[in-house]
Design a protein around this motif. Structure first.
Motif, mmCIF file in Angstrom:
data_model
loop_
_atom_site.group_PDB
_atom_site.id
_atom_site.type_symbol
_atom_site.label_atom_id
_atom_site.label_comp_id
_atom_site.label_asym_id
_atom_site.label_seq_id
_atom_site.Cartn_x
_atom_site.Cartn_y
_atom_site.Cartn_z
ATOM 1 N N ASN A 1 69.225 55.305 154.344
ATOM 2 C CA ASN A 1 70.647 55.186 154.676
ATOM 3 C C ASN A 1 70.884 55.362 156.179
ATOM 4 O OD1 ASN A 1 71.255 54.792 151.924
ATOM 5 N ND2 ASN A 1 71.243 57.000 151.597
ATOM 6 N N GLY A 2 69.987 54.764 156.969
ATOM 7 C CA GLY A 2 70.133 54.765 158.414
ATOM 8 C C GLY A 2 69.536 55.948 159.147
ATOM 9 N N GLU A 3 69.032 56.945 158.434
ATOM 10 C CA GLU A 3 68.475 58.146 159.056
ATOM 11 C C GLU A 3 66.967 58.215 158.822
ATOM 12 O OE1 GLU A 3 70.211 60.324 160.914
ATOM 13 O OE2 GLU A 3 71.981 59.060 160.607
ATOM 14 N N PRO A 4 66.179 58.607 159.834
ATOM 15 C CA PRO A 4 64.737 58.741 159.641
ATOM 16 C C PRO A 4 64.435 59.699 158.489
ATOM 17 C CG PRO A 4 65.311 59.036 161.945
ATOM 18 C CD PRO A 4 66.605 58.999 161.168
ATOM 19 N N ILE A 5 63.394 59.399 157.729
ATOM 20 C CA ILE A 5 63.034 60.259 156.605
ATOM 21 C C ILE A 5 61.537 60.540 156.634
ATOM 22 C CG2 ILE A 5 62.896 58.276 155.049
ATOM 23 C CD1 ILE A 5 63.762 60.343 152.805
ATOM 24 N N GLU A 6 61.223 61.801 156.468
ATOM 25 C CA GLU A 6 59.833 62.255 156.437
ATOM 26 C C GLU A 6 59.297 62.199 155.011
ATOM 27 O OE1 GLU A 6 57.169 66.055 157.957
ATOM 28 O OE2 GLU A 6 59.352 66.257 157.847
ATOM 29 N N GLY A 7 58.019 61.899 154.888
ATOM 30 C CA GLY A 7 57.355 61.988 153.596
ATOM 31 C C GLY A 7 57.465 60.781 152.696
ATOM 32 N N VAL A 8 57.836 59.619 153.244
ATOM 33 C CA VAL A 8 57.814 58.401 152.442
ATOM 34 C C VAL A 8 56.372 57.902 152.403
ATOM 35 C CG1 VAL A 8 58.602 56.010 152.222
ATOM 36 C CG2 VAL A 8 60.169 57.769 153.062
ATOM 37 N N SER A 9 55.850 57.688 151.212
ATOM 38 C CA SER A 9 54.516 57.121 151.048
ATOM 39 C C SER A 9 54.639 55.608 150.972
ATOM 40 C CB SER A 9 53.865 57.636 149.767
ATOM 41 O OG SER A 9 53.677 59.027 149.836
ATOM 42 N N LEU A 10 53.799 54.921 151.732
ATOM 43 C CA LEU A 10 53.770 53.462 151.721
ATOM 44 C C LEU A 10 52.405 53.002 151.245
ATOM 45 C CD1 LEU A 10 55.321 54.403 154.611
ATOM 46 C CD2 LEU A 10 55.771 51.985 154.595
ATOM 47 N N ASN A 11 52.387 52.065 150.337
ATOM 48 C CA ASN A 11 51.158 51.398 149.909
ATOM 49 C C ASN A 11 51.310 49.929 150.271
ATOM 50 O OD1 ASN A 11 49.803 53.579 148.692
ATOM 51 N ND2 ASN A 11 51.037 53.347 146.858
ATOM 52 N N PHE A 12 50.326 49.395 150.979
ATOM 53 C CA PHE A 12 50.285 47.979 151.324
ATOM 54 C C PHE A 12 49.214 47.368 150.430
ATOM 55 C CE2 PHE A 12 51.919 50.209 154.971
ATOM 56 C CZ PHE A 12 52.991 49.423 155.364
ATOM 57 N N VAL A 13 49.649 46.722 149.352
ATOM 58 C CA VAL A 13 48.748 46.233 148.310
ATOM 59 C C VAL A 13 48.465 44.748 148.538
ATOM 60 C CG1 VAL A 13 48.395 46.019 145.824
ATOM 61 C CG2 VAL A 13 49.771 47.917 146.729
ATOM 62 N N PRO A 14 47.235 44.410 148.956
ATOM 63 C CA PRO A 14 46.894 43.006 149.189
ATOM 64 C C PRO A 14 46.867 42.212 147.886
ATOM 65 C CG PRO A 14 45.247 44.476 150.142
ATOM 66 C CD PRO A 14 46.145 45.306 149.282
ATOM 67 N N ARG A 15 47.226 40.945 147.973
ATOM 68 C CA ARG A 15 47.120 40.076 146.796
ATOM 69 C C ARG A 15 45.655 39.848 146.446
ATOM 70 N NH1 ARG A 15 51.939 39.172 144.862
ATOM 71 N NH2 ARG A 15 53.607 38.643 146.284
ATOM 72 N N ALA A 16 44.780 39.831 147.463
ATOM 73 C CA ALA A 16 43.345 39.774 147.201
ATOM 74 C C ALA A 16 42.957 41.118 146.576
ATOM 75 C CB ALA A 16 42.580 39.560 148.508
ATOM 76 N N MET A 17 42.018 41.102 145.710
ATOM 77 C CA MET A 17 41.646 42.324 144.987
ATOM 78 C C MET A 17 40.771 43.229 145.858
ATOM 79 S SD MET A 17 43.338 41.929 142.359
ATOM 80 C CE MET A 17 42.910 42.701 140.843
ATOM 81 N N ILE A 18 41.389 43.785 146.921
ATOM 82 C CA ILE A 18 40.687 44.730 147.785
ATOM 83 C C ILE A 18 41.548 45.967 147.959
ATOM 84 C CG2 ILE A 18 39.343 42.979 149.008
ATOM 85 C CD1 ILE A 18 41.381 43.064 151.243
ATOM 86 N N ARG A 19 40.962 46.949 148.552
ATOM 87 C CA ARG A 19 41.607 48.249 148.716
ATOM 88 C C ARG A 19 42.948 48.144 149.448
ATOM 89 N NH1 ARG A 19 37.895 52.369 151.044
ATOM 90 N NH2 ARG A 19 38.705 53.888 149.630
ATOM 91 N N PRO A 20 43.979 48.826 148.935
ATOM 92 C CA PRO A 20 45.259 48.857 149.653
ATOM 93 C C PRO A 20 45.178 49.803 150.849
ATOM 94 C CG PRO A 20 45.417 50.102 147.612
ATOM 95 C CD PRO A 20 44.050 49.491 147.644
ATOM 96 N N SER A 21 46.043 49.608 151.791
ATOM 97 C CA SER A 21 46.202 50.533 152.905
ATOM 98 C C SER A 21 47.344 51.476 152.568
ATOM 99 C CB SER A 21 46.499 49.778 154.197
ATOM 100 O OG SER A 21 45.400 48.993 154.575
ATOM 101 N N VAL A 22 47.319 52.658 153.153
ATOM 102 C CA VAL A 22 48.335 53.662 152.862
ATOM 103 C C VAL A 22 48.883 54.244 154.161
ATOM 104 C CG1 VAL A 22 47.354 54.262 150.620
ATOM 105 C CG2 VAL A 22 46.620 55.504 152.640
ATOM 106 N N ALA A 23 50.058 54.826 154.053
ATOM 107 C CA ALA A 23 50.685 55.488 155.199
ATOM 108 C C ALA A 23 51.695 56.497 154.666
ATOM 109 C CB ALA A 23 51.375 54.476 156.097
ATOM 110 N N GLN A 24 52.110 57.397 155.563
ATOM 111 C CA GLN A 24 53.178 58.342 155.228
ATOM 112 C C GLN A 24 54.000 58.569 156.485
ATOM 113 O OE1 GLN A 24 52.029 61.711 152.985
ATOM 114 N NE2 GLN A 24 54.109 62.393 152.710
ATOM 115 N N THR A 25 55.332 58.596 156.300
ATOM 116 C CA THR A 25 56.208 58.767 157.455
ATOM 117 C C THR A 25 56.211 60.205 157.946
ATOM 118 O OG1 THR A 25 58.141 59.122 156.047
ATOM 119 C CG2 THR A 25 57.734 56.867 156.781
#
Length: 108
Positions: free
Chosen positions: A8-32
């Motif tokens: 809602n327009g404000e920075p937020i800590e602790g959001v987990s992100l998964n970047f899941v490739p369409r190719a069947m390989i390992r996803p990348s991850v991140a956290q804010t």
């Protein structure tokens, strides 16, 4: 891949992100961090996301609870949202996103 995630327009800590490739390989991850910034990691010693199409999934967990405070539209059903379908190229990609959500999310 890097960027800033806000709630809602404000920075937020602790959001987990998964970047899941369409190719069947390992996803990348991140956290804010406390400023909403993140940098994706393919493995612990290598940053980045596999080249090609991928889907971004966003989740917010607090403490030891298994509850994800974001609805499925941001994670399990993210593929249906065009904003979460990315094409990663060699020139890199910045993914910034403002989560618009009226639900209750406890502080980190």
């Amino acid at each position: 891949m890097e960027g800033i995630i806000t709630l809602n327009g404000e920075p937020i800590e602790g959001v987990s992100l998964n970047f899941v490739p369409r190719a069947m390989i390992r996803p990348s991850v991140a956290q804010t961090d406390s400023s909403g910034r993140y940098r994706a990691r393919f493995v612990s010693t290598q940053s980045g996301v596999a080249l090609g199409p991928c889907v971004v999934e966003l989740s917010i967990y607090r403490g030891d609870s298994p509850r994800n405070y974001l609805p499925k539209q941001f994670n399990l059903q993210a593929e249906a949202n065009p904003d979460f379908n990315l094409e990663v190229t060699e020139s890199g990609l910045v993914f910034n996103y403002d989560i618009v959500y009226a639900g209750d999310i406890p502080p980190n």
